[in-house]
Structures are given as C-alpha cells and as structure tokens.
Design a protein around this motif. Structure first.
Motif, PDB file in Angstrom:
ATOM      1  N   SER A   1      20.413  27.407  90.185  1.00 39.46           N
ATOM      2  CA  SER A   1      21.120  28.423  90.016  1.00 39.46           C
ATOM      3  C   SER A   1      19.978  28.727  88.826  1.00 39.46           C
ATOM      4  O   SER A   1      19.953  29.626  88.027  1.00 39.46           O
ATOM      5  N   PHE A   2      20.476  27.294  87.994  1.00 38.86           N
ATOM      6  CA  PHE A   2      19.748  27.332  87.063  1.00 38.86           C
ATOM      7  C   PHE A   2      18.141  27.865  86.841  1.00 38.86           C
ATOM      8  O   PHE A   2      17.441  28.691  85.847  1.00 38.86           O
ATOM      9  N   ARG A   3      17.449  27.326  87.628  1.00 41.74           N
ATOM     10  CA  ARG A   3      16.013  27.609  88.112  1.00 41.74           C
ATOM     11  C   ARG A   3      15.641  28.727  88.133  1.00 41.74           C
ATOM     12  O   ARG A   3      14.324  29.409  87.647  1.00 41.74           O
ATOM     13  N   ASN A   4      16.480  29.223  88.772  1.00 43.28           N
ATOM     14  CA  ASN A   4      16.451  30.444  89.503  1.00 43.28           C
ATOM     15  C   ASN A   4      16.130  32.028  88.174  1.00 43.28           C
ATOM     16  O   ASN A   4      15.561  33.079  88.371  1.00 43.28           O
ATOM     17  N   TYR A   5      16.938  31.222  87.510  1.00 43.39           N
ATOM     18  CA  TYR A   5      17.550  32.446  86.360  1.00 43.39           C
ATOM     19  C   TYR A   5      16.759  32.222  85.055  1.00 43.39           C
ATOM     20  O   TYR A   5      15.275  33.500  85.373  1.00 43.39           O
ATOM     21  N   ALA A   6      15.392  31.094  85.031  1.00 45.97           N
ATOM     22  CA  ALA A   6      14.910  30.315  84.480  1.00 45.97           C
ATOM     23  C   ALA A   6      13.068  31.102  84.746  1.00 45.97           C
ATOM     24  O   ALA A   6      12.621  31.586  84.065  1.00 45.97           O
ATOM     25  N   VAL A   7      12.994  31.229  85.698  1.00 42.45           N
ATOM     26  CA  VAL A   7      11.709  31.359  86.234  1.00 42.45           C
ATOM     27  C   VAL A   7      11.606  32.929  86.659  1.00 42.45           C
ATOM     28  O   VAL A   7      10.920  33.460  86.569  1.00 42.45           O
ATOM     29  N   ASN A   8      13.004  33.513  86.282  1.00 38.74           N
ATOM     30  CA  ASN A   8      12.779  35.378  86.441  1.00 38.74           C
ATOM     31  C   ASN A   8      12.730  35.550  84.504  1.00 38.74           C
ATOM     32  O   ASN A   8      12.814  36.823  84.713  1.00 38.74           O
ATOM     33  N   GLY A   9      13.097  34.781  83.682  1.00 37.63           N
ATOM     34  CA  GLY A   9      13.019  35.408  83.222  1.00 37.63           C
ATOM     35  C   GLY A   9      14.619  35.789  82.131  1.00 37.63           C
ATOM     36  O   GLY A   9      14.540  36.062  80.103  1.00 37.63           O
ATOM     37  N   GLY A  10      15.384  35.336  82.689  1.00 36.37           N
ATOM     38  CA  GLY A  10      16.392  35.049  82.465  1.00 36.37           C
ATOM     39  C   GLY A  10      16.837  37.246  81.643  1.00 36.37           C
ATOM     40  O   GLY A  10      15.875  37.879  81.868  1.00 36.37           O
TER      41      GLY A  10
ATOM     42  N   GLY B   1       9.248  35.637  79.508  1.00 36.49           N
ATOM     43  CA  GLY B   1       9.504  34.019  80.027  1.00 36.49           C
ATOM     44  C   GLY B   1       8.766  33.649  80.647  1.00 36.49           C
ATOM     45  O   GLY B   1       8.770  31.940  80.486  1.00 36.49           O
ATOM     46  N   GLU B   2       7.557  34.061  80.940  1.00 37.79           N
ATOM     47  CA  GLU B   2       6.371  33.291  81.490  1.00 37.79           C
ATOM     48  C   GLU B   2       5.324  32.709  80.098  1.00 37.79           C
ATOM     49  O   GLU B   2       4.835  31.796  80.190  1.00 37.79           O
TER      50      GLU B   2
ATOM     51  N   GLN C   1      18.652  36.523  74.508  1.00 37.37           N
ATOM     52  CA  GLN C   1      17.759  36.985  74.428  1.00 37.37           C
ATOM     53  C   GLN C   1      17.434  35.258  73.950  1.00 37.37           C
ATOM     54  O   GLN C   1      16.336  34.227  74.094  1.00 37.37           O
ATOM     55  N   VAL C   2      18.020  35.009  72.796  1.00 39.80           N
ATOM     56  CA  VAL C   2      17.974  34.406  72.220  1.00 39.80           C
ATOM     57  C   VAL C   2      18.240  32.375  73.453  1.00 39.80           C
ATOM     58  O   VAL C   2      17.174  31.566  73.111  1.00 39.80           O
ATOM     59  N   MET C   3      19.253  33.056  73.295  1.00 44.54           N
ATOM     60  CA  MET C   3      19.561  31.525  74.355  1.00 44.54           C
ATOM     61  C   MET C   3      18.748  31.613  75.404  1.00 44.54           C
ATOM     62  O   MET C   3      18.632  30.229  76.039  1.00 44.54           O
ATOM     63  N   ASP C   4      17.983  32.439  76.025  1.00 43.70           N
ATOM     64  CA  ASP C   4      17.248  32.124  77.108  1.00 43.70           C
ATOM     65  C   ASP C   4      15.919  31.660  77.236  1.00 43.70           C
ATOM     66  O   ASP C   4      16.214  30.928  78.020  1.00 43.70           O
ATOM     67  N   LEU C   5      15.815  32.114  75.860  1.00 35.94           N
ATOM     68  CA  LEU C   5      14.198  31.292  75.367  1.00 35.94           C
ATOM     69  C   LEU C   5      14.294  29.768  75.006  1.00 35.94           C
ATOM     70  O   LEU C   5      13.650  28.927  75.873  1.00 35.94           O
ATOM     71  N   MET C   6      15.679  29.206  74.466  1.00 32.08           N
ATOM     72  CA  MET C   6      16.511  28.118  74.879  1.00 32.08           C
ATOM     73  C   MET C   6      16.375  27.247  75.942  1.00 32.08           C
ATOM     74  O   MET C   6      16.073  26.350  76.405  1.00 32.08           O
ATOM     75  N   ALA C   7      17.341  28.455  76.963  1.00 37.30           N
ATOM     76  CA  ALA C   7      17.416  27.885  77.874  1.00 37.30           C
ATOM     77  C   ALA C   7      16.186  27.768  79.065  1.00 37.30           C
ATOM     78  O   ALA C   7      16.147  26.500  79.842  1.00 37.30           O
ATOM     79  N   ILE C   8      15.307  28.521  78.854  1.00 35.67           N
ATOM     80  CA  ILE C   8      13.871  28.394  79.831  1.00 35.67           C
ATOM     81  C   ILE C   8      13.285  27.009  78.812  1.00 35.67           C
ATOM     82  O   ILE C   8      12.831  26.399  79.946  1.00 35.67           O
ATOM     83  N   LEU C   9      13.466  27.200  77.277  1.00 35.72           N
ATOM     84  CA  LEU C   9      12.549  25.985  77.139  1.00 35.72           C
ATOM     85  C   LEU C   9      12.985  24.818  78.020  1.00 35.72           C
ATOM     86  O   LEU C   9      12.482  24.191  78.507  1.00 35.72           O
TER      87      LEU C   9
ATOM     88  N   THR D   1      14.595  24.046  80.782  1.00 41.27           N
ATOM     89  CA  THR D   1      14.834  23.751  82.100  1.00 41.27           C
ATOM     90  C   THR D   1      13.110  23.325  82.125  1.00 41.27           C
ATOM     91  O   THR D   1      12.984  22.621  82.992  1.00 41.27           O
ATOM     92  N   TYR D   2      12.327  24.770  81.325  1.00 40.74           N
ATOM     93  CA  TYR D   2      10.390  23.562  82.324  1.00 40.74           C
ATOM     94  C   TYR D   2      10.733  22.411  81.137  1.00 40.74           C
ATOM     95  O   TYR D   2       9.848  21.686  82.052  1.00 40.74           O
TER      96      TYR D   2
END
Length: 197
Positions: A49-58, A65-66, A147-155, A157-158
């Motif tokens: 679920s975390f991957r699906n959220y992150a890959v779509n950029g939150g 996100g990309e 959005q700042v949290m999503d930046l950290m979460a995407i980072l 995840t990858y």
C-alpha cells in the motif's frame, strides 16, 4: 557472490498465495524488484500500500513525485530504479532535458522555484537526515505539510528499494528497457554513478 547470499526474483508460480492481490494489481506481470521482494511475502504485503501511494506521488502528484524518485535513484546509485523511472517520467510528460537535469539536482539552471526546492530538499535529506529550518520554511511557501511529508515518504520508499537493488542487482525488466530511449543504458548510468564498495 556466495550462493547462500544470492536472492533472486521469484517466478510467480513460486509466490506465496497471500500475494495474489499484488499479482492482480500488476495485471499478472509483477516487475523484477517485486519478484525479488516476494522472497519475503509478509514484507512485500506490508509494503504494498505504501508503494502504491508513493509511486503515484501522493499529494505531490505524479510529476513532482517522479522528479523526487529520479533524484533518489541518483543518490542511491541504483540503475534499475533510474531506468524504471525514466520510463515513468517520460509517461507523465517530464522531458528528456528535465530527466538529465534531475541528475544535477535543484541547483541546475532551468527549474521553476518549487521544483528546484524539492530536489534540493532530497539532497539535504540524504546529507543531513532532516530538513533545515530555512529549507523547511522555503518548502512551506510552495507545499503543504502533507506534501512535505510525502516528499520524505517517497524518498524513504525508494531508498528502501535502492538498497535492495544494489544488494541483489535484479535485471531491469525487458518491457521497461524496450521503452527507454536508446541512449539510456546501464553502462551510461554507471559511468556517471559508479557503485560504491
């Protein structure tokens, strides 16, 4: 490499039945990094679920996100991650010039202010394990707290994927490689970002 240390992408026929939802999500063709993670079914299921959220950029959306993922791929020096997300970046309208510029980070000329800040923040998170008050304040002029949290979460995840990629070196999926421009190659990437060690 010692065979006891080698973890390889699992054929779908060997996947744990608990992962059927992931096979279905990937239309019956999970990519190699997911096949690698299938060696640990509980981890892959928890992470999905975390991957699906992150890959779509939150809340950042697909483009931003990309850009974050491309910058992370250079920082972790992970060819598989870079190749996979060059293909995804092109799909969401990021230009070849912007993809190459992402290698230089947020200080490269040509970025609009909000995207330059995002890429600088990726580097700061890698270098300092957090955002300075100044960087955080600058980000908040353009982005919400989520959005700042999503930046950290995407980072994050990858970063996880990059460490697995660099440890077990799955091949870039042929279907992805076929969609890449001819000059986007592992050899070219690894000349610029040689693996450590």
């Amino acid at each position: 490499m010692n065979d006891d240390l080698r973890v390889v992408p699992l054929p779908i026929a060997e996947w744990d039945p608990s992962l059927k939802n992931i096979i279905d999500d990937m239309h019956g063709s999970p990519i190699n990094v997911h096949r690698l993670m299938a060696n640990h079914p509980a981890l892959l299921q928890a992470w999905w679920s975390f991957r699906n959220y992150a890959v779509n950029g939150g809340d950042l959306g697909r483009r931003k996100g990309e850009l974050v993922i491309l910058r992370v791929a250079t920082r972790v020096r992970a060819w598989y991650e870079w190749g996979a997300h060059v293909e995804r970046a092109l799909k969401v309208g990021i230009s070849r010039e912007e993809i190459e510029r992402a290698k230089q980070g947020g200080d490269a000329p040509g970025w609009e202010v909000s995207e330059a800040l995002l890429l600088r923040a990726v580097d700061e998170l890698f270098d300092n394990y957090g955002l300075s008050e100044q960087t955080h304040a600058q980000l908040r002029e353009h982005y919400t707290a989520r959005q700042v949290m999503d930046l950290m979460a995407i980072l994050g995840t990858y970063f996880i994927l990059g460490t697995m990629i660099n440890t077990w070196d799955p091949e870039l999926d042929a279907t992805t490689q076929e969609k890449l421009p001819a000059d986007i190659t592992r050899e070219q990437f690894e000349r610029e970002y040689p693996t450590k060690g």
